[in-house]
Design an enzyme around this catalytic site. Structure first.
Site, PDB file in Angstrom:
ATOM      1  N   TYR A  33       0.824  -1.202   0.000  1.00 36.68           N
ATOM      2  CA  TYR A  33       0.000   0.000   0.000  1.00 36.68           C
ATOM      3  C   TYR A  33       0.855   1.248   0.000  1.00 36.68           C
ATOM      4  CZ  TYR A  33       0.734   0.891   5.037  1.00 36.68           C
ATOM      5  OH  TYR A  33       1.273   1.186   6.258  1.00 36.68           O
ATOM      6  N   ARG A  52       8.249   4.131  -4.569  1.00 34.49           N
ATOM      7  CA  ARG A  52       8.314   3.109  -3.508  1.00 34.49           C
ATOM      8  C   ARG A  52       7.323   1.980  -3.774  1.00 34.49           C
ATOM      9  NH1 ARG A  52       7.517   4.951   2.527  1.00 34.49           N
ATOM     10  NH2 ARG A  52       5.395   5.239   1.780  1.00 34.49           N
ATOM     11  N   LYS A 150       6.447  -2.212   1.870  1.00 38.33           N
ATOM     12  CA  LYS A 150       5.291  -1.605   2.549  1.00 38.33           C
ATOM     13  C   LYS A 150       4.066  -2.500   2.414  1.00 38.33           C
ATOM     14  CE  LYS A 150       3.137   2.945   3.082  1.00 38.33           C
ATOM     15  NZ  LYS A 150       3.191   3.002   4.535  1.00 38.33           N
ATOM     16  N   GLU A 182      11.831   2.031  14.425  1.00 36.93           N
ATOM     17  CA  GLU A 182      10.985   3.150  13.968  1.00 36.93           C
ATOM     18  C   GLU A 182       9.714   3.174  14.795  1.00 36.93           C
ATOM     19  OE1 GLU A 182       9.863   2.371   9.828  1.00 36.93           O
ATOM     20  OE2 GLU A 182       9.828   0.224  10.273  1.00 36.93           O
TER      21      GLU A 182
HETATM   22  N1  PMP Z   1       7.647   3.540   9.018  1.00 36.25           N
HETATM   23  C1  PMP Z   1       6.496   2.847   9.048  1.00 36.25           C
HETATM   24  C2  PMP Z   1       6.471   1.527   9.720  1.00 36.25           C
HETATM   25  C3  PMP Z   1       5.334   3.376   8.441  1.00 36.25           C
HETATM   26  O1  PMP Z   1       4.196   2.675   8.457  1.00 36.25           O
HETATM   27  C4  PMP Z   1       5.388   4.649   7.837  1.00 36.25           C
HETATM   28  C5  PMP Z   1       4.157   5.282   7.227  1.00 36.25           C
HETATM   29  N2  PMP Z   1       3.651   4.585   6.165  1.00 36.25           N
HETATM   30  C6  PMP Z   1       6.617   5.340   7.835  1.00 36.25           C
HETATM   31  C7  PMP Z   1       7.727   4.752   8.434  1.00 36.25           C
HETATM   32  C8  PMP Z   1       6.750   6.692   7.182  1.00 36.25           C
HETATM   33  O2  PMP Z   1       6.773   6.570   5.801  1.00 36.25           O
HETATM   34  P1  PMP Z   1       6.241   7.770   4.869  1.00 36.25           P
HETATM   35  O3  PMP Z   1       7.058   8.966   5.263  1.00 36.25           O
HETATM   36  O4  PMP Z   1       6.534   7.310   3.511  1.00 36.25           O
HETATM   37  O5  PMP Z   1       4.798   7.926   5.173  1.00 36.25           O
END
Ligand code: PMP
Length: 286
Positions: A33, A52, A150, A182
């Site tokens: 996603y 991505r 993702k 994270e």
């Molecule tokens: N890490 C995780 C585990 C996430 O789910 C997300 C958000 N989708 C992010 C980091 C941040 O990614 P982005 O800046 O592309 O939203």
């Protein structure tokens, strides 16, 4: 008001949109996603999200549902049809519906499922949270090992959010082998002595689209960034901390496991980076 959503080539009222019970996204979490934000009716960093998505699909040997130009057109059509000023566009691609349940991937004749929908969030960039900051707790990182893809396997991150809520916090930072990976849905940073520290890219974390832009803007503003793992103790001793994601942009973190950082209010680095990020990304929005 009922939204207009997109399913496999059709724009439908949300009540009429359907996906098979045999869809591998439903049965196996065999799906990826993206979430792209919309500010002022325009898409923020669509190119980053499309790139991505292509990478996630490639890592899983999953077919792309359509060319990027068509994805962009669908994003825009959903913004228009749903009159989105500020909000989010959710996109999901699954390996499709093979007509039965089987662990083996279906053959190439099974088409991927593409679903997209909008979430209206008026004032998304003026979130009150940005003024007070977030409280985070630490939890073990019990996710699978390919967090750079993702996928929609979001059960553990959901459990993490619930653990945070129960503890009176806003989110959880996940820890593996003593180091922060994270947040449940964002990348994590601390600031100490003017230096920004965030974990380096690898299979242990999602390669945030917001992270990439923020790291670039910080370097352009002559801020020092160290890409390396850090511990929860380091975070507790930091001057300030923050997270980044496509929906929260740059969001200050004011406490870790109940320990207030600095003055316990949003720090100057996070505040400045949020301003720069929003300014630059609004200018580049399409
Ligand atoms: N890490 C995780 C585990 C996430 O789910 C997300 C958000 N989708 C992010 C980091 C941040 O990614 P982005 O800046 O592309 O939203």
């Amino acid at each position: 008001m009922s939204r207009t959503v997109y399913v496999n080539g059709q724009y439908l009222p949300e009540e009429e949109a359907k996906v098979s019970i045999f869809d591998r996204g439903f049965l196996m979490a065999d799906a990826v996603y993206e979430v792209t934000s919309v500010l002022g009716g325009k898409l923020i960093d669509f190119a980053g999200h499309a790139a991505r998505l292509a990478r996630s699909l490639g890592e899983l040997d999953m077919a792309a549902p359509c060319p990027d130009a068509e994805l962009l057109a669908i994003h825009r059509e959903l913004v228009t049809r749903n009159e989105i000023v500020d909000g989010l566009i959710y996109l999901q691609v699954t390996r499709g519906n093979p007509g039965d349940r089987d662990f083996a991937f279906p053959d190439a004749s099974v088409k991927p499922t593409l679903v997209m929908f909008t979430q209206s969030k008026p004032g998304l960039a003026d979130s009150p949270q940005a003024k007070v900051g977030m409280k985070v707790i630490s939890i073990d990182d019990l996710r699978w090992a390919r967090r750079d893809i993702k996928t929609v396997q979001l059960l553990y991150p959901s459990m993490g959010k619930m653990m945070a809520k129960k503890a009176g916090a806003d989110d959880a930072w996940m820890v593996e082998d003593g180091f922060v990976t994270e947040g449940t849905s964002n990348n994590a940073y601390l600031v100490k002595g003017g230096r920004i520290v965030t974990r380096q890219l690898g299979t242990e974390i999602l390669h945030g689209i917001t992270r990439a832009a923020v790291v670039r803007f910080a370097r352009e503003a002559q801020m020092e960034i160290e890409e390396r793992p850090f511990t929860i103790d380091e975070a507790k001793a930091a001057d300030e901390a923050f997270i980044t994601s496509a929906s929260a942009f740059v969001m200050p973190v004011v406490s870790v496991d109940g320990v207030a950082l600095g003055s316990g209010t949003p720090g100057p680095v996070a505040t400045r980076l949020r301003e720069i990020y929003l300014d630059e990304m609004r200018k580049a929005a399409i």
